[in-house]
Each structure stands twice: as C-alpha cells, then as structure tokens.
Design a protein around this motif. Structure first.
Motif, mmCIF file in Angstrom:
data_model
loop_
_atom_site.group_PDB
_atom_site.id
_atom_site.type_symbol
_atom_site.label_atom_id
_atom_site.label_comp_id
_atom_site.label_asym_id
_atom_site.label_seq_id
_atom_site.Cartn_x
_atom_site.Cartn_y
_atom_site.Cartn_z
ATOM 1 N N GLU A 292 0.833 -1.208 0.000
ATOM 2 C CA GLU A 292 0.000 0.000 0.000
ATOM 3 C C GLU A 292 0.869 1.261 0.000
ATOM 4 O O GLU A 292 0.574 2.241 -0.685
ATOM 5 N N TRP A 293 1.953 1.247 0.771
ATOM 6 C CA TRP A 293 2.828 2.415 0.851
ATOM 7 C C TRP A 293 3.481 2.709 -0.496
ATOM 8 O O TRP A 293 3.489 3.849 -0.962
ATOM 9 N N CYS A 294 4.022 1.685 -1.123
ATOM 10 C CA CYS A 294 4.734 1.886 -2.381
ATOM 11 C C CYS A 294 3.804 2.244 -3.528
ATOM 12 O O CYS A 294 4.244 2.815 -4.534
ATOM 13 N N ALA A 295 2.517 1.917 -3.400
ATOM 14 C CA ALA A 295 1.562 2.219 -4.465
ATOM 15 C C ALA A 295 1.066 3.662 -4.419
ATOM 16 O O ALA A 295 0.452 4.130 -5.384
ATOM 17 N N ARG A 296 1.333 4.363 -3.334
ATOM 18 C CA ARG A 296 0.860 5.746 -3.228
ATOM 19 C C ARG A 296 1.607 6.635 -4.214
ATOM 20 O O ARG A 296 2.812 6.517 -4.389
ATOM 21 N N GLN A 297 0.863 7.549 -4.822
ATOM 22 C CA GLN A 297 1.449 8.403 -5.850
ATOM 23 C C GLN A 297 2.454 9.396 -5.267
ATOM 24 O O GLN A 297 3.360 9.847 -5.952
ATOM 25 N N ASP A 298 2.264 9.777 -3.993
ATOM 26 C CA ASP A 298 3.145 10.778 -3.396
ATOM 27 C C ASP A 298 4.353 10.157 -2.708
ATOM 28 O O ASP A 298 5.118 10.851 -2.040
ATOM 29 N N THR A 299 4.540 8.851 -2.849
ATOM 30 C CA THR A 299 5.637 8.147 -2.186
ATOM 31 C C THR A 299 6.839 8.054 -3.110
ATOM 32 O O THR A 299 6.718 7.672 -4.270
ATOM 33 N N ARG A 300 8.010 8.398 -2.578
ATOM 34 C CA ARG A 300 9.249 8.230 -3.326
ATOM 35 C C ARG A 300 9.832 6.872 -3.000
ATOM 36 O O ARG A 300 10.255 6.614 -1.883
ATOM 37 N N VAL A 301 9.839 5.999 -3.979
ATOM 38 C CA VAL A 301 10.406 4.665 -3.793
ATOM 39 C C VAL A 301 11.488 4.461 -4.843
ATOM 40 O O VAL A 301 11.522 5.174 -5.850
ATOM 41 N N PRO A 302 12.399 3.506 -4.629
ATOM 42 C CA PRO A 302 13.450 3.259 -5.615
ATOM 43 C C PRO A 302 12.862 2.957 -6.990
ATOM 44 O O PRO A 302 11.780 2.381 -7.107
ATOM 45 N N SER A 303 13.603 3.319 -8.021
ATOM 46 C CA SER A 303 13.104 3.146 -9.382
ATOM 47 C C SER A 303 12.809 1.689 -9.702
ATOM 48 O O SER A 303 11.883 1.389 -10.470
ATOM 49 N N TRP A 304 13.576 0.749 -9.105
ATOM 50 C CA TRP A 304 13.328 -0.648 -9.407
ATOM 51 C C TRP A 304 11.934 -1.072 -8.973
ATOM 52 O O TRP A 304 11.310 -1.937 -9.598
ATOM 53 N N HIS A 305 11.427 -0.456 -7.895
ATOM 54 C CA HIS A 305 10.091 -0.834 -7.442
ATOM 55 C C HIS A 305 9.024 -0.331 -8.398
ATOM 56 O O HIS A 305 8.068 -1.044 -8.713
ATOM 57 N N ARG A 306 9.176 0.902 -8.867
ATOM 58 C CA ARG A 306 8.242 1.410 -9.864
ATOM 59 C C ARG A 306 8.287 0.541 -11.122
ATOM 60 O O ARG A 306 7.264 0.322 -11.780
ATOM 61 N N ALA A 307 9.465 0.039 -11.436
ATOM 62 C CA ALA A 307 9.630 -0.742 -12.659
ATOM 63 C C ALA A 307 8.914 -2.081 -12.596
ATOM 64 O O ALA A 307 8.659 -2.701 -13.637
ATOM 65 N N LEU A 308 8.572 -2.565 -11.395
ATOM 66 C CA LEU A 308 7.895 -3.847 -11.273
ATOM 67 C C LEU A 308 6.557 -3.851 -12.002
ATOM 68 O O LEU A 308 6.084 -4.903 -12.446
ATOM 69 N N ALA A 309 5.942 -2.675 -12.097
ATOM 70 C CA ALA A 309 4.631 -2.587 -12.750
ATOM 71 C C ALA A 309 4.732 -2.328 -14.247
ATOM 72 O O ALA A 309 3.705 -2.299 -14.929
ATOM 73 N N VAL A 310 5.940 -2.144 -14.762
ATOM 74 C CA VAL A 310 6.120 -1.874 -16.193
ATOM 75 C C VAL A 310 6.088 -3.202 -16.945
ATOM 76 O O VAL A 310 6.828 -4.125 -16.595
ATOM 77 N N PRO A 311 5.234 -3.326 -17.986
ATOM 78 C CA PRO A 311 5.169 -4.581 -18.744
ATOM 79 C C PRO A 311 6.548 -5.029 -19.227
ATOM 80 O O PRO A 311 7.351 -4.227 -19.687
ATOM 81 N N ALA A 312 6.829 -6.300 -19.095
ATOM 82 C CA ALA A 312 8.080 -6.946 -19.508
ATOM 83 C C ALA A 312 9.230 -6.646 -18.547
ATOM 84 O O ALA A 312 10.014 -7.545 -18.216
ATOM 85 N N ILE A 313 9.363 -5.424 -18.068
ATOM 86 C CA ILE A 313 10.480 -5.084 -17.184
ATOM 87 C C ILE A 313 10.314 -5.768 -15.830
ATOM 88 O O ILE A 313 11.278 -6.289 -15.260
ATOM 89 N N GLY A 314 9.107 -5.772 -15.310
ATOM 90 C CA GLY A 314 8.853 -6.475 -14.055
ATOM 91 C C GLY A 314 9.159 -7.958 -14.176
ATOM 92 O O GLY A 314 9.704 -8.580 -13.251
ATOM 93 N N ASP A 315 8.823 -8.550 -15.341
ATOM 94 C CA ASP A 315 9.130 -9.969 -15.572
ATOM 95 C C ASP A 315 10.635 -10.193 -15.611
ATOM 96 O O ASP A 315 11.143 -11.197 -15.090
ATOM 97 N N ALA A 316 11.354 -9.269 -16.223
ATOM 98 C CA ALA A 316 12.810 -9.411 -16.298
ATOM 99 C C ALA A 316 13.435 -9.316 -14.911
ATOM 100 O O ALA A 316 14.354 -10.085 -14.576
ATOM 101 N N LEU A 317 12.974 -8.411 -14.091
ATOM 102 C CA LEU A 317 13.490 -8.300 -12.728
ATOM 103 C C LEU A 317 13.225 -9.576 -11.945
ATOM 104 O O LEU A 317 14.078 -10.045 -11.180
ATOM 105 N N ARG A 318 12.050 -10.159 -12.129
ATOM 106 C CA ARG A 318 11.748 -11.414 -11.447
ATOM 107 C C ARG A 318 12.713 -12.512 -11.889
ATOM 108 O O ARG A 318 13.203 -13.294 -11.055
ATOM 109 N N LEU A 319 13.007 -12.593 -13.168
ATOM 110 C CA LEU A 319 13.939 -13.604 -13.666
ATOM 111 C C LEU A 319 15.330 -13.422 -13.065
ATOM 112 O O LEU A 319 15.988 -14.399 -12.682
ATOM 113 N N LEU A 320 15.789 -12.182 -12.970
ATOM 114 C CA LEU A 320 17.119 -11.921 -12.407
ATOM 115 C C LEU A 320 17.173 -12.302 -10.932
ATOM 116 O O LEU A 320 18.200 -12.804 -10.453
ATOM 117 N N HIS A 321 16.087 -12.080 -10.209
ATOM 118 C CA HIS A 321 16.075 -12.427 -8.787
ATOM 119 C C HIS A 321 15.913 -13.926 -8.577
ATOM 120 O O HIS A 321 16.433 -14.469 -7.597
#
Length: 307
Positions: free
Chosen positions: A183-212
């Motif tokens: 809930e915290w990271c989903a708030r629009q006024d929250t500054r979170v690391p770019s990798w977390h925002r990238a989790l919701a980006v199509p294909a990029i989130g999948d790539a991050l999951r594969l790397l982890h």
C-alpha cells in the motif's frame, strides 16, 4: 518469486516479536534501541508517533486501523497525545524472555484505552538496506479494508496463548508487513526506488523477477529480451529508462548485494561465494566486488567483522 517477496525472504530473521499494548490516557512509551524495522498498528483508539532522533520531527497521528512502519531510527515515542510527557522507556533488554508462551499483552484493557499491536523485525545485511530503501523513517499506511481484516485476526490471536502461536504470529505479521509495504509503495506521493516502480512496467517487471530467481545464471541482454518478448534494443532501452541502469548493471549490483551478505554472515570461501552469485572466476568476482564496495572481498569481510 517476485522481487519484493525475494527481498523480504532474504532480509529477515525468523524471530519477529509481536506485542499487544493496551493503554488508557494519559500514556507515553519510548522505545529505545529500536530494531531496524517496527510495525505498529492501531486497533482501537488513537495514538501519536514521534521519531526522537530528529528534534524537528512532528508527531504523526494514528487512527484506528492505521499502520506505521518505523525504520532507520534508534528511538521513537508512542503516546496518546503530543502533550503527554514520556512515562516509560522500553529497551530490548526489558523484553520478556523468548519462549513459546511468553506474555504478549501489556496493559489493563479497561474502557477508553488505546490498543496497539507492535511487531519488531531484526533485519540483516545489504539486502535489508535495499528493502528499507523503499521506506521513509516513518511511513504511515491509512486504514483500509484489506489491512483491517488481517489486523483483526492478529489481534484475536494475541489475546490468548496456545501452542504454535509463535509461528502463527510471525506469519500473520509477515502478511501485515507485506500488505502495508504494498500500500505504501503504491501511493502516488511516495518516493520509492526506481526498481520498485519498474515492477509494474510490462516486460520489465518480468525481467526483474527472472534476475532475482536466478542471479547466478550467465544472463545476456538478448536472452532476457527474448524471455519477455521484446527485441534486444527495445528491452535494453525500456529497462534502463524504468530501472535507472542497464539490465546487466542491475544484475551486477544485485550479485554484489548477495555476496556482501554471504561474506558477512558465513565462513564460505571467497571462491565459493563467487560461484554462488554467478562468477566462475574468483579474480573477476574480486575485481567487481572491489569496484562496488571499495575493498577486496577478504578485506571487506575482515572490516565488517571487526566493526
């Protein structure tokens, strides 16, 4: 396993403590020697939280159902009102001895009392720092239907003692923490690391999951692109824009994070750690680690343990 789940799994130690606190006004409790991460949920009544490390910090109000995530501070105070002077200081040494049926409720429970749940997490290492980087020192998640249902279950469990309760409470606290982080990271006024925002980006989130899921694999940009259904050039550009660094740069940073925790927490050889994070050549690993941490793996390990 998704990236947030991976961080939670790798960062935490399985000794989270849960306490229910019941207080009638006026009351004020200061928690010194605070753990790296604390979860505070207001089940009934109201409370205020203040970070004592910062003299300029304001008191933050907590209403019923709110969850506060407290990190990166050595001391904080929870009270019924900002005007109530400190009354009690709780330190780690004051906590009850850990055994399956340790008392978990403090207070009298009379009408007019505020009821809080406090869960303390002992996190470790560089993975923990990456996880805590998603938070401000005091992150408040307002009450919501999803978190409230879990808090009701957690409160009911703390109200009595039963065999196996430690395991139940730890897992329920995990759920509260994950929901609050989400809930915290989903708030629009929250500054979170770019990798977390990238989790919701199509294909990029999948790539991050594969790397982890498999950081030791000899990944190439072309292979990652094929796995997520994009051309190499398109994937590389989109990944860099979303995450803030190229795919293999992110992978190297994640490998160094995992290696640092192994060097600090285990007695494995440098060569074994290198193989575990994807380097067949220990010299190449040492070069990469020194570039990232400023010291060779052996010297870094000695410095960490001596401190």
């Amino acid at each position: 396993m998704d990236v947030l789940s991976d961080l939670l799994h790798r960062a935490r130690v399985t000794n989270a403590q849960v306490r229910q606190l019941v207080r009638r006004p006026p009351w004020s409790t200061t928690f010194a020697d605070a753990p790296p991460l604390t979860v505070v949920a207001t089940l009934g009544g109201r409370a205020t939280v203040r970070l004592d490390d910062d003299p300029q910090a304001a008191h933050v109000q907590l209403a019923a159902g709110d969850i506060a995530l407290i990190s990166g501070t050595a001391q904080y105070t929870i009270a019924d009102s900002p005007e109530t002077p400190p009354q009690v200081v709780v330190r780690d040494a004051d906590a009850p001895a850990r055994h399956p049926l340790a008392p978990r409720t403090r207070g009298d429970g009379l009408p007019g009392a505020t009821t809080l749940l406090r869960g303390a997490y002992e996190l470790r290492g560089d993975v923990a720092e990456r996880l805590l980087g998603t938070l401000t020192p005091l992150a408040v998640v307002p009450a919501g239907p999803r978190t409230r249902a879990v808090l009701d279950l957690l409160a009911a469990e703390t109200a009595h003692e039963a065999p196996g309760q430690d395991a139940v409470l730890e897992r329920m606290l995990d759920l509260v923490l994950v929901l609050a982080l989400r809930e915290w990271c989903a708030r629009q006024d929250t500054r979170v690391p770019s990798w977390h925002r990238a989790l919701a980006v199509p294909a990029i989130g999948d790539a991050l999951r594969l790397l982890h899921e498999n950081p030791a694999r000899r990944w190439t940009v072309a292979e990652l692109a094929a796995k997520v259904g994009q051309s190499r050039a398109t994937f590389a550009a989109h990944f860099t824009a979303a995450v803030g660094e190229p795919p293999l740069g992110y992978l190297t940073g994640w490998r160094m994070t995992l290696a640092a925790d192994q060097l600090r927490d285990t007695d494995r050889t440098v060569a074994a750690v290198a193989r575990d994070v994807g380097y067949e050549d220990a010299f190449a690993f040492s070069t990469a680690f020194k570039r990232a941490r400023g010291a060779s793996p052996a010297n870094w390990r000695r410095a960490q343990r001596s401190s």
